[in-house]
Design a protein around this motif. Sequence first.
Motif, short mmCIF file in Angstrom:
data_model
loop_
_atom_site.label_atom_id
_atom_site.label_comp_id
_atom_site.label_asym_id
_atom_site.label_seq_id
_atom_site.Cartn_x
_atom_site.Cartn_y
_atom_site.Cartn_z
N VAL A 46 0.83 -1.21 0.00
CA VAL A 46 0.00 0.00 0.00
C VAL A 46 0.86 1.25 0.00
O VAL A 46 0.63 2.19 -0.77
CB VAL A 46 -0.95 -0.01 1.22
CG1 VAL A 46 -1.58 1.36 1.43
CG2 VAL A 46 -2.04 -1.05 1.02
N VAL A 47 1.88 1.29 0.86
CA VAL A 47 2.75 2.47 0.95
C VAL A 47 3.47 2.71 -0.37
O VAL A 47 3.54 3.84 -0.86
CB VAL A 47 3.76 2.31 2.11
CG1 VAL A 47 4.85 3.38 2.03
CG2 VAL A 47 3.05 2.40 3.45
N PHE A 48 3.98 1.65 -0.99
CA PHE A 48 4.69 1.82 -2.25
C PHE A 48 3.74 2.17 -3.39
O PHE A 48 4.14 2.88 -4.32
CB PHE A 48 5.50 0.56 -2.58
CG PHE A 48 6.84 0.51 -1.92
CD1 PHE A 48 7.96 1.00 -2.54
CD2 PHE A 48 6.97 -0.03 -0.65
CE1 PHE A 48 9.20 0.96 -1.92
CE2 PHE A 48 8.20 -0.07 -0.02
CZ PHE A 48 9.32 0.43 -0.66
N PHE A 49 2.51 1.73 -3.33
CA PHE A 49 1.53 2.10 -4.36
C PHE A 49 1.34 3.62 -4.39
O PHE A 49 1.37 4.24 -5.46
CB PHE A 49 0.19 1.41 -4.09
CG PHE A 49 -0.92 1.92 -4.97
CD1 PHE A 49 -0.99 1.57 -6.31
CD2 PHE A 49 -1.90 2.76 -4.45
CE1 PHE A 49 -2.02 2.05 -7.12
CE2 PHE A 49 -2.93 3.25 -5.25
CZ PHE A 49 -2.98 2.88 -6.60
N PHE A 50 1.19 4.22 -3.23
CA PHE A 50 0.97 5.67 -3.19
C PHE A 50 2.26 6.44 -3.46
O PHE A 50 2.22 7.60 -3.87
CB PHE A 50 0.34 6.07 -1.85
CG PHE A 50 -1.10 5.67 -1.75
CD1 PHE A 50 -2.06 6.31 -2.52
CD2 PHE A 50 -1.50 4.61 -0.95
CE1 PHE A 50 -3.40 5.92 -2.47
CE2 PHE A 50 -2.82 4.23 -0.88
CZ PHE A 50 -3.78 4.87 -1.64
N ASN A 51 3.40 5.80 -3.27
CA ASN A 51 4.67 6.40 -3.72
C ASN A 51 4.66 6.61 -5.23
O ASN A 51 5.05 7.67 -5.74
CB ASN A 51 5.85 5.49 -3.36
CG ASN A 51 6.30 5.66 -1.93
OD1 ASN A 51 6.02 6.65 -1.28
ND2 ASN A 51 7.00 4.66 -1.42
N VAL A 52 4.22 5.58 -5.94
CA VAL A 52 4.21 5.65 -7.40
C VAL A 52 3.22 6.72 -7.87
O VAL A 52 3.52 7.51 -8.78
CB VAL A 52 3.84 4.26 -8.00
CG1 VAL A 52 3.70 4.36 -9.51
CG2 VAL A 52 4.90 3.23 -7.64
N VAL A 53 2.05 6.75 -7.24
CA VAL A 53 1.06 7.77 -7.59
C VAL A 53 1.64 9.17 -7.37
O VAL A 53 1.49 10.07 -8.22
CB VAL A 53 -0.22 7.59 -6.75
CG1 VAL A 53 -1.21 8.72 -7.03
CG2 VAL A 53 -0.88 6.24 -7.05
N ALA A 54 2.31 9.37 -6.24
CA ALA A 54 2.90 10.67 -5.91
C ALA A 54 3.95 11.08 -6.94
O ALA A 54 4.02 12.25 -7.35
CB ALA A 54 3.51 10.63 -4.52
N ALA A 55 4.79 10.13 -7.35
CA ALA A 55 5.85 10.44 -8.29
C ALA A 55 5.30 10.96 -9.62
O ALA A 55 5.90 11.84 -10.26
CB ALA A 55 6.72 9.21 -8.53
N PHE A 56 4.14 10.44 -10.04
CA PHE A 56 3.53 10.90 -11.28
C PHE A 56 2.73 12.19 -11.10
O PHE A 56 2.69 13.04 -11.98
CB PHE A 56 2.60 9.81 -11.84
CG PHE A 56 3.33 8.69 -12.52
CD1 PHE A 56 3.91 8.87 -13.77
CD2 PHE A 56 3.45 7.45 -11.92
CE1 PHE A 56 4.59 7.84 -14.40
CE2 PHE A 56 4.12 6.41 -12.54
CZ PHE A 56 4.70 6.61 -13.79
N LEU A 57 2.09 12.33 -9.94
CA LEU A 57 1.14 13.41 -9.73
C LEU A 57 1.75 14.69 -9.16
O LEU A 57 1.39 15.81 -9.57
CB LEU A 57 0.03 12.91 -8.79
CG LEU A 57 -1.06 13.91 -8.40
CD1 LEU A 57 -1.86 14.35 -9.62
CD2 LEU A 57 -1.98 13.30 -7.34
N PHE A 58 2.68 14.57 -8.22
CA PHE A 58 3.13 15.72 -7.44
C PHE A 58 3.84 16.82 -8.25
O PHE A 58 3.62 18.00 -7.97
CB PHE A 58 4.03 15.26 -6.29
CG PHE A 58 3.25 14.75 -5.10
CD1 PHE A 58 1.87 14.63 -5.15
CD2 PHE A 58 3.89 14.39 -3.94
CE1 PHE A 58 1.14 14.17 -4.06
CE2 PHE A 58 3.17 13.93 -2.84
CZ PHE A 58 1.80 13.81 -2.91
#
Length: 342
Positions: free
Chosen positions: A153-165
């Motif tokens: 779960v933590v790494f999933f939101f890492n990936v989302v952040a890298a694309f979105l932030f």
Amino acid sequence: MDFITTKGKGVLLCLLLAIPCFLLGKVFPMVGGPIFAIIIGMITACFYQERQNTAAGIGFVSKKVLQYAVVFLGFGLNISDILRVGAASLPVIISTITTSLLTAYIVYKLFHVNGEAAVLVGVGSSICGGSAIAATVPVIKAKDEAVAQAVSVVFFFNVVAAFLFPSLGDWLGLTNTGFGLFAGTAVNDTSSVTATAAVWDEMHTGSHALEYATIVKLTRTLAIIPITLCLGLYETHKAHKAQTGEAVPLNINKILPQFILFFIVASLITTVVAYLGVAQSVFSPLKELSKFMIVMAMMAIGLNTNIVKLLKESSKILILGCCCWVAISIVSLYIQRLMGLW
């Protein structure tokens, strides 16, 4: 010799399977080796038939090697650099850590989430992803299924952040320093922090957000010490009270895990050596060894995880991770606004 006989096969299995996962993590840093290890480990577990010969070694890797990885992690921390550069980010760091832990507790109560997974997601989201989870697992004696859920779960939101932030930061009008602070506090794992900040630097000529984000991230990593100390105190108190019905007397030797003491020593060694003028690159092999050992431990956890059971029980953990991630992002930006950084 007894170690080789009882645990050798399991350790070797984890080692061999971890190597391609570690290399894949280098090629796809936004995903990272630990995620590849857990996924490949769980898939392998569906077909693997030799558990009786390797169970002891796999258990050793998932517990002891994980602790050794945290110790070597300390060689990447120069405390003097953190105090010099990272101190200015402390209000944001403290606020986001507190927010994540409180959010994890509230969601845990509201949705009746698995307690071990809730602690690991809260700590992993607020401090430094897989490294913080690795440090917390031995303290709370978390089961492998809870570890696999939390890391995924933590790494999933890492990936989302890298694309979105990066695009979000542009839309909000963040400064280069502001985005470095945002990435360093709202993204969890080191590889994802660097990937996110590197994208920002490519978008903005002359930006040094990557350097600042890395220092902020390292400053967050030091929070492993007080968090594990508090968790150790709570777990010791809970176990003692369950046995005797009385509060446990304060005993630092029982509360603070030994591997955390070695982690502190490693950080101090790095700081002293850097102060004497030795290049910090001398510790690069140990830092890489730490990363590989975490991948190896996650492989062992994947091999011990039932993928069907994991998928059935992961929806609540995903909600928990999302709530922590959103809350941290909002608080990071809000505290920056209060401090006049953007």
